[in-house]
Design a protein around this motif. Structure first.
Motif, PDB file in Angstrom:
ATOM      1  N   THR A  96     -30.561  14.599 167.253  1.00  0.00           N
ATOM      2  CA  THR A  96     -31.301  14.839 166.022  1.00  0.00           C
ATOM      3  C   THR A  96     -31.789  16.280 166.041  1.00  0.00           C
ATOM      4  N   PHE A  97     -32.674  16.671 165.090  1.00  0.00           N
ATOM      5  CA  PHE A  97     -33.269  18.003 165.172  1.00  0.00           C
ATOM      6  C   PHE A  97     -34.779  17.905 165.063  1.00  0.00           C
ATOM      7  N   ASP A  98     -35.455  19.032 165.272  1.00  0.00           N
ATOM      8  CA  ASP A  98     -36.911  19.066 165.260  1.00  0.00           C
ATOM      9  C   ASP A  98     -37.391  20.016 164.173  1.00  0.00           C
ATOM     10  N   HIS A  99     -37.318  19.537 162.929  1.00  0.00           N
ATOM     11  CA  HIS A  99     -37.855  20.271 161.790  1.00  0.00           C
ATOM     12  C   HIS A  99     -38.648  19.288 160.942  1.00  0.00           C
ATOM     13  N   PHE A 100     -39.616  19.805 160.219  1.00  0.00           N
ATOM     14  CA  PHE A 100     -40.460  18.960 159.388  1.00  0.00           C
ATOM     15  C   PHE A 100     -39.978  18.901 157.949  1.00  0.00           C
ATOM     16  N   PRO A 102     -36.116  19.521 155.389  1.00  0.00           N
ATOM     17  CA  PRO A 102     -34.670  19.717 155.451  1.00  0.00           C
ATOM     18  C   PRO A 102     -34.327  21.187 155.694  1.00  0.00           C
ATOM     19  N   ILE A 103     -33.262  21.417 156.438  1.00  0.00           N
ATOM     20  CA  ILE A 103     -32.813  22.799 156.654  1.00  0.00           C
ATOM     21  C   ILE A 103     -31.480  23.062 155.958  1.00  0.00           C
ATOM     22  N   GLU A 151     -36.890  20.372 149.314  1.00  0.00           N
ATOM     23  CA  GLU A 151     -37.950  19.398 149.053  1.00  0.00           C
ATOM     24  C   GLU A 151     -37.472  17.963 149.276  1.00  0.00           C
ATOM     25  N   GLY A 152     -36.303  17.808 149.872  1.00  0.00           N
ATOM     26  CA  GLY A 152     -35.759  16.473 150.128  1.00  0.00           C
ATOM     27  C   GLY A 152     -36.463  15.782 151.277  1.00  0.00           C
ATOM     28  N   SER A 153     -35.976  14.596 151.616  1.00  0.00           N
ATOM     29  CA  SER A 153     -36.612  13.773 152.648  1.00  0.00           C
ATOM     30  C   SER A 153     -36.235  14.236 154.045  1.00  0.00           C
ATOM     31  N   VAL A 199     -21.958  18.750 163.771  1.00  0.00           N
ATOM     32  CA  VAL A 199     -23.245  18.751 163.078  1.00  0.00           C
ATOM     33  C   VAL A 199     -23.039  18.126 161.711  1.00  0.00           C
ATOM     34  N   ARG A 200     -23.772  17.047 161.443  1.00  0.00           N
ATOM     35  CA  ARG A 200     -23.603  16.315 160.196  1.00  0.00           C
ATOM     36  C   ARG A 200     -24.952  16.081 159.538  1.00  0.00           C
ATOM     37  N   SER A 201     -25.008  16.291 158.212  1.00  0.00           N
ATOM     38  CA  SER A 201     -26.231  16.110 157.449  1.00  0.00           C
ATOM     39  C   SER A 201     -26.009  15.067 156.364  1.00  0.00           C
TER      40      SER A 201
END
Length: 263
Positions: A41-45, A47-48, A53-55, A239-241
């Motif tokens: 996973t990643f560590d951001h608060f 979306p990158i 403004e998404g979830s 890497v998949r979003s």
């Protein structure tokens, strides 16, 4: 670096943004069942990619849930920011998730980069060089705390350092980490691997002790998985979003891995 004939590992980063919880869990389980060596996973608060403004979901609570619904793949953050949590607490969190996963955690660490993360959550954001120095201090504190915890980690709990900085990040990685994560075209990966080798030699450390992992945001149009392996990549990570993870694309990477293992 390790011998080129070794069988590479393959994995996938399933970014926890622009998706429902159920969609994310289904992607983890698909990758685990298909035979991925690692899930990240990643560590951001926030979306990158896509709508800012998404979830999005938080890193370490997400990893704890991932541990409970996967069985064989390594799991971890690619990467967690050492500036967001007290390093001793982070060590305890990683140790706890390691037990939940029966020893499958890789502790991916980075110095952070997204200004919005820092500002919105009230963290000070030092300049780049200072954040890397703070990451180095954090690694020492994490290793010390892991040695004090009872019980200790359930598995080896290797530390991975992510980043491309040739003068500082790769230096820290060479001295203190078990793995490195970079990204770029194969020729750039090969060049950065040589830089990392140099720092390992300066530290009087065998370069083969640092696993070389590569995040594949998109495979270069004129490159193949074999090209990345020839450049020194030992662990390729798609890497998949969300909302559409296109997780089925893991199939070609898994088939490539298995063909190199003689399966």
């Amino acid at each position: 670096m390790k011998a080129p004939e070794m069988v590479p590992r393959v994995g996938v980063q399933i970014r926890p943004n622009h998706v429902s919880w159920g969609e994310m869990v289904a992607a983890w389980q698909y990758a685990d069942g298909a035979g991925a060596d690692s899930i990240w996973t990643f560590d951001h608060f926030f979306p990158i990619d896509g709508d800012p403004e998404g979830s999005a979901f938080e890193c370490w609570t997400t990893l704890a849930a991932m541990a409970s619904v996967t069985k064989t793949a390594l799991i971890g953050p690619l990467v967690t920011c050492t500036g967001f949590r007290n390093p001793d607490l982070l060590a305890d969190m990683a140790r706890t998730v390691d037990h939940a996963s029966e020893g499958r955690v890789v502790l991916g660490l980075g110095s952070g980069w997204l200004e919005r993360d820092y500002q919105s959550y009230g963290y000070a954001m030092p300049r780049d060089a200072d954040r890397i120095r703070e990451m180095e201090v954090a690694i020492h504190r994490i290793r010390h705390r892991l040695g004090q915890l009872r019980p200790g980690p359930a598995g080896p709990l290797p530390i991975l350092v992510g980043g491309l900085g040739e003068r500082m990040t790769l230096n820290v990685c060479a001295r203190l980490a078990d793995a490195w994560n970079g990204w770029g075209a194969p020729d750039e990966i090969a060049r950065l691997n040589r830089v990392l080798d140099h720092w390992c030699e300066r530290a009087e450390r065998d370069p083969s002790q640092v696993e070389r992992t590569v995040a594949l945001f998109e495979v270069a149009s004129d490159a193949t998985y074999d090209d990345y392996a020839a450049a020194g990549a030992e662990h390729l990570i798609l890497v998949r979003s969300g909302p559409d993870y296109r997780i089925e694309e893991m199939g070609s990477l898994l088939a490539w891995r298995d063909s190199r293992s003689g399966l």
